[in-house]
Design an enzyme around this catalytic site. Structure first.
Site, PDB file in Angstrom:
ATOM      1  N   HIS A 155      55.709  47.438  31.183  1.00  0.00           N
ATOM      2  CA  HIS A 155      56.834  46.719  31.794  1.00  0.00           C
ATOM      3  C   HIS A 155      57.512  45.821  30.759  1.00  0.00           C
ATOM      4  O   HIS A 155      58.731  45.818  30.620  1.00  0.00           O
ATOM      5  CB  HIS A 155      56.328  45.881  32.971  1.00  0.00           C
ATOM      6  CG  HIS A 155      57.381  45.026  33.584  1.00  0.00           C
ATOM      7  ND1 HIS A 155      58.425  45.526  34.319  1.00  0.00           N
ATOM      8  CD2 HIS A 155      57.557  43.675  33.560  1.00  0.00           C
ATOM      9  CE1 HIS A 155      59.202  44.545  34.726  1.00  0.00           C
ATOM     10  NE2 HIS A 155      58.699  43.414  34.278  1.00  0.00           N
ATOM     11  N   TYR A 160      46.646  49.695  35.695  1.00  0.00           N
ATOM     12  CA  TYR A 160      47.061  50.053  37.047  1.00  0.00           C
ATOM     13  C   TYR A 160      47.561  51.484  37.210  1.00  0.00           C
ATOM     14  O   TYR A 160      47.913  51.882  38.316  1.00  0.00           O
ATOM     15  CB  TYR A 160      48.140  49.078  37.549  1.00  0.00           C
ATOM     16  CG  TYR A 160      49.348  48.913  36.637  1.00  0.00           C
ATOM     17  CD1 TYR A 160      50.395  49.828  36.663  1.00  0.00           C
ATOM     18  CD2 TYR A 160      49.434  47.829  35.773  1.00  0.00           C
ATOM     19  CE1 TYR A 160      51.499  49.670  35.845  1.00  0.00           C
ATOM     20  CE2 TYR A 160      50.536  47.660  34.946  1.00  0.00           C
ATOM     21  CZ  TYR A 160      51.571  48.585  34.983  1.00  0.00           C
ATOM     22  OH  TYR A 160      52.668  48.418  34.170  1.00  0.00           O
ATOM     23  N   ARG A 202      58.898  54.857  33.672  1.00  0.00           N
ATOM     24  CA  ARG A 202      58.713  53.952  32.534  1.00  0.00           C
ATOM     25  C   ARG A 202      57.443  54.378  31.805  1.00  0.00           C
ATOM     26  O   ARG A 202      56.338  54.078  32.215  1.00  0.00           O
ATOM     27  CB  ARG A 202      58.617  52.508  33.033  1.00  0.00           C
ATOM     28  CG  ARG A 202      58.089  51.537  31.989  1.00  0.00           C
ATOM     29  CD  ARG A 202      58.178  50.109  32.440  1.00  0.00           C
ATOM     30  NE  ARG A 202      57.521  49.803  33.695  1.00  0.00           N
ATOM     31  CZ  ARG A 202      56.201  49.635  33.852  1.00  0.00           C
ATOM     32  NH1 ARG A 202      55.383  49.803  32.833  1.00  0.00           N
ATOM     33  NH2 ARG A 202      55.705  49.325  35.030  1.00  0.00           N
TER      34      ARG A 202
END
Length: 370
Positions: A266, A275, A262
């Site tokens: 998200h 992150y 990805r």
């Protein structure tokens, strides 16, 4: 942390450099014209995704789940399906929805809060988006068992059906998903599970979620699994075609791990810089599913700059039409939603509906009332 590359072979047919490779067990049987069609569909998917993100940033959508970098999964799997097959998506299968004939405005209407997803799942053979994580595999298995009970599969006929069920690496830990695997294996249901491993379940890496590769997750249930380069549209289609054919002929369920990434957030409410590293993103950017196909086709002489220019015009027109029709969507009358809970209205809901209408009518501003 487990080494997720140990003992699991990655199936690939087109490398990041645009060079075709051979696989002993799987082959892509399409032509360069077919590959050019897949390129068009992936470019169209990426533009749809870009428009969704832009509309959300402009305040026109409440939320948008990007699919940047995962275009080969949606396009390759749908190119492998037949009209008699049924698909149960997550909320990120924008390319798959396009391939099954879903009007992209119906996708936008869901995230704009106009409706709950306006397309006809029977006509498109593409079920509504599943917002609840991991809920859709059970529905898919139920549909597959229905095909068995109705004698609509396993007959050796061209119109035999099978089912495709998408879920993500994070959803693989959900109870519903594991129950679906139990039922599918027990009844040898004609369903193919597509596990889109995009490496991150929001901020949790796949390596933290599971101690074995996801391709092996089905083994304990008696379901064979394979890992595919999810950025390789040729491999995605070839492996999905074989799994669906096996399911239609009574071979039972199969699990396919689509190993992809990805590239975006998200959802538009997420910040992936918190992150994961830029270096990681750069490594995956070099494996872009669109660029490898474009490189291959240009090198093969199957497309040229004029073809790409015409495609750009097509996607620009597509985007302009999508924006215009999305912005023209009428806001919903929330009172009508009480009629959509059950096939027949209940007395309790009717009372709640009337109470809401009385409350909404107490405001002078029509927009507030709506």
């Amino acid at each position: 942390m487990a080494d997720h590359s140990t003992g699991v072979r990655m199936i690939g047919l087109l490398g990041p450099d645009g060079v075709r490779v051979e696989d002993a067990d799987h082959a892509y049987r399409g032509t360069d014209t077919d590959i050019a069609g897949a390129l068009r569909d992936m470019v169209m998917t990426r533009r749809l995704d870009a428009e969704g993100t832009a509309l959300q940033r402009q305040g026109q959508l409440g939320l948008w789940p990007p699919t940047l970098g995962q275009e080969a999964v949606g396009v390759g799997t749908m190119h492998a399906m037949k009209p008699s097959d049924m698909c149960f998506p997550t909320y990120r299968e924008h390319g798959a929805a396009l391939m099954r004939g879903v009007d992209p405005v119906d996708i936008m209407s869901l995230f704009r809060g106009v409706d709950m997803g306006g397309w006809d799942p029977i006509a498109t053979r593409f079920n509504r988006y599943a917002i609840v994580i991991g809920s859709q595999p059970l529905h898919a298995v139920g549909w597959a068992m229905g095909l068995q009970l109705e004698g609509l599969t396993g007959n050796g006929k061209a119109d035999d059906g099978a089912v495709l069920a998408f879920f993500g690496d994070g959803a693989s830990a959900q109870g519903d998903v594991n129950e679906a695997l139990v039922w599918a294996a027990s009844y040898k249901a004609p369903v193919v599970f597509i596990v889109t491993n995009n490496q991150w379940a929001i901020s949790v890496p796949t390596t933290r979620q599971t101690v074995v590769p996801l391709a092996r997750r089905g083994e304990g249930f008696g379901i064979p699994g394979v890992r595919v380069d999810g950025n390789d549209v040729l491999a995605v289609q070839a492996v999905t075609e074989a799994a669906l054919a096996r399911a239609r002929h009574g071979g039972g369920p199969q699990l396919i791990e689509m190993f992809t990434y990805r590239m975006g957030a998200h959802t538009t409410s997420d910040d992936p810089t918190k992150y994961r590293s830029r270096a990681e993103e750069d490594r995956w950017r070099a494996k872009d599913p669109i660029e490898r196909v474009r490189t291959y086709l240009m090198r093969a002489g199957a497309i040229d700059e004029a073809w790409l220019d015409a495609l750009q015009v097509e996607v620009d027109d597509f985007a302009a039409d999508l924006r215009a029709r999305t912005l023209a969507l009428d806001p919903p009358d929330f009172a009508d939603w009480f009629d959509q809970v059950y096939a027949e209205q209940t007395d309790e809901l009717a009372e709640q509906q009337q109470a809401y209408r009385t409350y909404a009518a107490s405001f002078d501003d029509e927009e507030v009332r709506r």
